[in-house]
Design a protein around this motif. Sequence first.
Motif, PDB file in Angstrom:
ATOM      1  N   UNK A  95       0.760  -1.041  -0.012  1.00 31.68           N
ATOM      2  CA  UNK A  95       0.142   0.104   0.094  1.00 31.68           C
ATOM      3  C   UNK A  95       0.933   1.450   0.011  1.00 31.68           C
ATOM      4  N   UNK A  96       1.983   1.178   0.885  1.00 29.84           N
ATOM      5  CA  UNK A  96       2.671   2.294   0.976  1.00 29.84           C
ATOM      6  C   UNK A  96       3.382   2.730  -0.376  1.00 29.84           C
ATOM      7  N   UNK A  97       3.844   1.871  -1.098  1.00 30.12           N
ATOM      8  CA  UNK A  97       4.640   2.038  -2.073  1.00 30.12           C
ATOM      9  C   UNK A  97       3.984   2.036  -3.499  1.00 30.12           C
ATOM     10  N   UNK A  98       2.444   1.713  -2.986  1.00 29.67           N
ATOM     11  CA  UNK A  98       1.620   1.585  -4.358  1.00 29.67           C
ATOM     12  C   UNK A  98       1.954   0.532  -5.452  1.00 29.67           C
ATOM     13  N   UNK A  99       2.326  -0.417  -5.005  1.00 26.32           N
ATOM     14  CA  UNK A  99       2.818  -1.754  -5.959  1.00 26.32           C
ATOM     15  C   UNK A  99       1.923  -2.900  -5.653  1.00 26.32           C
ATOM     16  N   UNK A 100       1.399  -3.671  -6.811  1.00 25.32           N
ATOM     17  CA  UNK A 100       0.584  -4.664  -6.584  1.00 25.32           C
ATOM     18  C   UNK A 100       1.351  -5.783  -7.446  1.00 25.32           C
ATOM     19  N   UNK A 101       1.598  -7.077  -6.808  1.00 24.84           N
ATOM     20  CA  UNK A 101       2.053  -8.406  -7.318  1.00 24.84           C
ATOM     21  C   UNK A 101       0.977  -9.139  -7.747  1.00 24.84           C
ATOM     22  N   UNK A 102       0.669  -9.182  -9.107  1.00 24.52           N
ATOM     23  CA  UNK A 102      -0.599  -9.807  -9.453  1.00 24.52           C
ATOM     24  C   UNK A 102      -0.548 -11.281  -9.922  1.00 24.52           C
ATOM     25  N   UNK A 103       0.439 -11.798  -9.690  1.00 23.10           N
ATOM     26  CA  UNK A 103       0.540 -13.410 -10.169  1.00 23.10           C
ATOM     27  C   UNK A 103      -0.005 -13.432 -11.586  1.00 23.10           C
ATOM     28  N   UNK A 104      -0.988 -14.573 -11.756  1.00 20.17           N
ATOM     29  CA  UNK A 104      -1.281 -14.884 -13.025  1.00 20.17           C
ATOM     30  C   UNK A 104      -2.877 -14.463 -12.975  1.00 20.17           C
ATOM     31  N   UNK A 105      -3.178 -13.301 -12.089  1.00 20.84           N
ATOM     32  CA  UNK A 105      -4.579 -13.007 -12.412  1.00 20.84           C
ATOM     33  C   UNK A 105      -4.630 -11.688 -13.413  1.00 20.84           C
ATOM     34  N   UNK A 106      -3.887 -10.846 -13.106  1.00 25.10           N
ATOM     35  CA  UNK A 106      -3.959  -9.694 -14.334  1.00 25.10           C
ATOM     36  C   UNK A 106      -2.511  -9.477 -14.897  1.00 25.10           C
ATOM     37  N   UNK A 107      -2.544  -9.557 -16.029  1.00 28.48           N
ATOM     38  CA  UNK A 107      -1.323  -9.183 -16.963  1.00 28.48           C
ATOM     39  C   UNK A 107      -1.712  -7.589 -17.456  1.00 28.48           C
ATOM     40  N   UNK A 108      -0.291  -7.408 -18.261  1.00 31.39           N
ATOM     41  CA  UNK A 108      -0.611  -6.233 -19.100  1.00 31.39           C
ATOM     42  C   UNK A 108      -1.409  -6.597 -20.554  1.00 31.39           C
ATOM     43  N   UNK A 109      -2.646  -6.235 -20.512  1.00 30.17           N
ATOM     44  CA  UNK A 109      -3.444  -6.300 -21.544  1.00 30.17           C
ATOM     45  C   UNK A 109      -4.318  -7.725 -21.638  1.00 30.17           C
ATOM     46  N   UNK A 110      -4.214  -8.369 -20.529  1.00 24.78           N
ATOM     47  CA  UNK A 110      -5.223  -9.659 -20.359  1.00 24.78           C
ATOM     48  C   UNK A 110      -5.201 -10.168 -19.216  1.00 24.78           C
ATOM     49  N   UNK A 111      -5.815 -11.306 -18.772  1.00 23.37           N
ATOM     50  CA  UNK A 111      -5.690 -11.847 -17.688  1.00 23.37           C
ATOM     51  C   UNK A 111      -5.389 -13.460 -17.782  1.00 23.37           C
ATOM     52  N   UNK A 112      -5.194 -14.005 -16.642  1.00 21.92           N
ATOM     53  CA  UNK A 112      -4.820 -15.160 -16.384  1.00 21.92           C
ATOM     54  C   UNK A 112      -5.810 -16.381 -17.132  1.00 21.92           C
ATOM     55  N   UNK A 149       1.574  -2.490 -11.200  1.00 15.92           N
ATOM     56  CA  UNK A 149       1.074  -3.944 -11.111  1.00 15.92           C
ATOM     57  C   UNK A 149       2.114  -4.618 -11.766  1.00 15.92           C
ATOM     58  N   UNK A 150       2.801  -5.596 -11.098  1.00  9.33           N
ATOM     59  CA  UNK A 150       3.751  -6.538 -11.426  1.00  9.33           C
ATOM     60  C   UNK A 150       3.293  -7.994 -11.731  1.00  9.33           C
ATOM     61  N   UNK A 151       2.983  -8.452 -12.903  1.00  5.17           N
ATOM     62  CA  UNK A 151       2.461  -9.777 -12.933  1.00  5.17           C
ATOM     63  C   UNK A 151       3.493 -10.777 -12.935  1.00  5.17           C
ATOM     64  N   UNK A 152       2.755 -12.324 -13.039  1.00  3.84           N
ATOM     65  CA  UNK A 152       3.514 -13.493 -13.112  1.00  3.84           C
ATOM     66  C   UNK A 152       4.435 -13.748 -14.506  1.00  3.84           C
ATOM     67  N   UNK A 153       3.637 -13.020 -15.525  1.00  5.41           N
ATOM     68  CA  UNK A 153       4.369 -13.068 -16.809  1.00  5.41           C
ATOM     69  C   UNK A 153       4.301 -11.614 -17.554  1.00  5.41           C
ATOM     70  N   UNK A 154       5.150 -11.487 -18.315  1.00  6.34           N
ATOM     71  CA  UNK A 154       5.244 -10.073 -19.157  1.00  6.34           C
ATOM     72  C   UNK A 154       5.620  -9.038 -18.251  1.00  6.34           C
ATOM     73  N   UNK A 155       5.432  -7.707 -18.798  1.00  7.58           N
ATOM     74  CA  UNK A 155       5.804  -6.506 -18.196  1.00  7.58           C
ATOM     75  C   UNK A 155       4.699  -5.824 -17.229  1.00  7.58           C
ATOM     76  N   UNK A 156       5.362  -5.068 -16.642  1.00 11.06           N
ATOM     77  CA  UNK A 156       4.486  -4.341 -15.609  1.00 11.06           C
ATOM     78  C   UNK A 156       3.261  -3.300 -16.314  1.00 11.06           C
ATOM     79  N   UNK A 157       2.578  -2.820 -15.473  1.00  6.51           N
ATOM     80  CA  UNK A 157       1.504  -2.105 -16.061  1.00  6.51           C
ATOM     81  C   UNK A 157       0.776  -1.283 -14.848  1.00  6.51           C
ATOM     82  N   UNK A 158      -0.157  -0.750 -15.079  1.00 13.25           N
ATOM     83  CA  UNK A 158      -1.002   0.026 -13.978  1.00 13.25           C
ATOM     84  C   UNK A 158      -2.324  -0.470 -13.654  1.00 13.25           C
ATOM     85  N   UNK A 159      -2.987  -0.158 -12.703  1.00 14.16           N
ATOM     86  CA  UNK A 159      -4.461  -0.739 -12.572  1.00 14.16           C
ATOM     87  C   UNK A 159      -5.343   0.291 -13.597  1.00 14.16           C
ATOM     88  N   UNK A 160      -4.962   1.745 -13.727  1.00 14.13           N
ATOM     89  CA  UNK A 160      -5.657   2.508 -14.624  1.00 14.13           C
ATOM     90  C   UNK A 160      -5.676   2.134 -16.067  1.00 14.13           C
TER      91      UNK A 160
END
Length: 218
Positions: free
Chosen positions: A156-173, A201-212
């Motif tokens: 929360x403090x650093x506004x970073x989410x590790x999303x695993x294979x739920x959310x990727x850049x441009x798609x979902x798991x 957002x730092x996902x389980x595959x591919x590059x980072x993105x943002x919630x927005x």
Amino acid sequence: GKMELKRFLNDNAVQSNCYVISYGKNCYVMDPGQEKMTEVVDYIEKNELNLLGVLLTHGHWDHILGIPSMLEYKKVPVYVSEGGYEFLFNPELSLFAWREGDFELNKEDVQIITLKENDKIGENGKISGNADDVEVYFEIIETPGHSRGDICYYDKKNKVLFSGDTLFAGTYGRVDLPTSDPIQMGKSLKKLFALDQDIKVYPGHGFDTTIEVEKRYY
């Protein structure tokens, strides 16, 4: 405290991401998915980091293959969701059954700590009871869908989410695997999109993105 982040590409068939996340000299390794975790261990050593634990977003083979290698370096607890626990010992669930090579964790030999919604992790590992005087690194968000045990780690403090294979850049798991559930996935994505828009957002595959950016696709 300030987070430092280093992404490693797990050298496996599907190139999953492994992250070394450090706060000062403390660090966690997330989703070690390579048989020999030499590169990650070298990074920890070179930077004189104190490894506190292995964090898992879920229990598929490409995120857990490197656990024995990490534990060989240092006997630290392994954190996994309550729903993901069985994946560590069941090759049908972890999908190890469909690939070459062995993976075995010995229940007696490894300290596993299970996590659920709203649990917190800090410099002493899982925080129990009143956490006022302890630095919180992550909060746990349950996001079943890709598998029943998926969780995200939210700083929360650093506004970073590790999303695993739920959310990727441009798609979902993928939602066609054992214990996958498309309806749950929809709910989990909604839950993530309700978070602050500027979270990285730092996902389980591919590059980072943002919630927005991701929210726009839905």
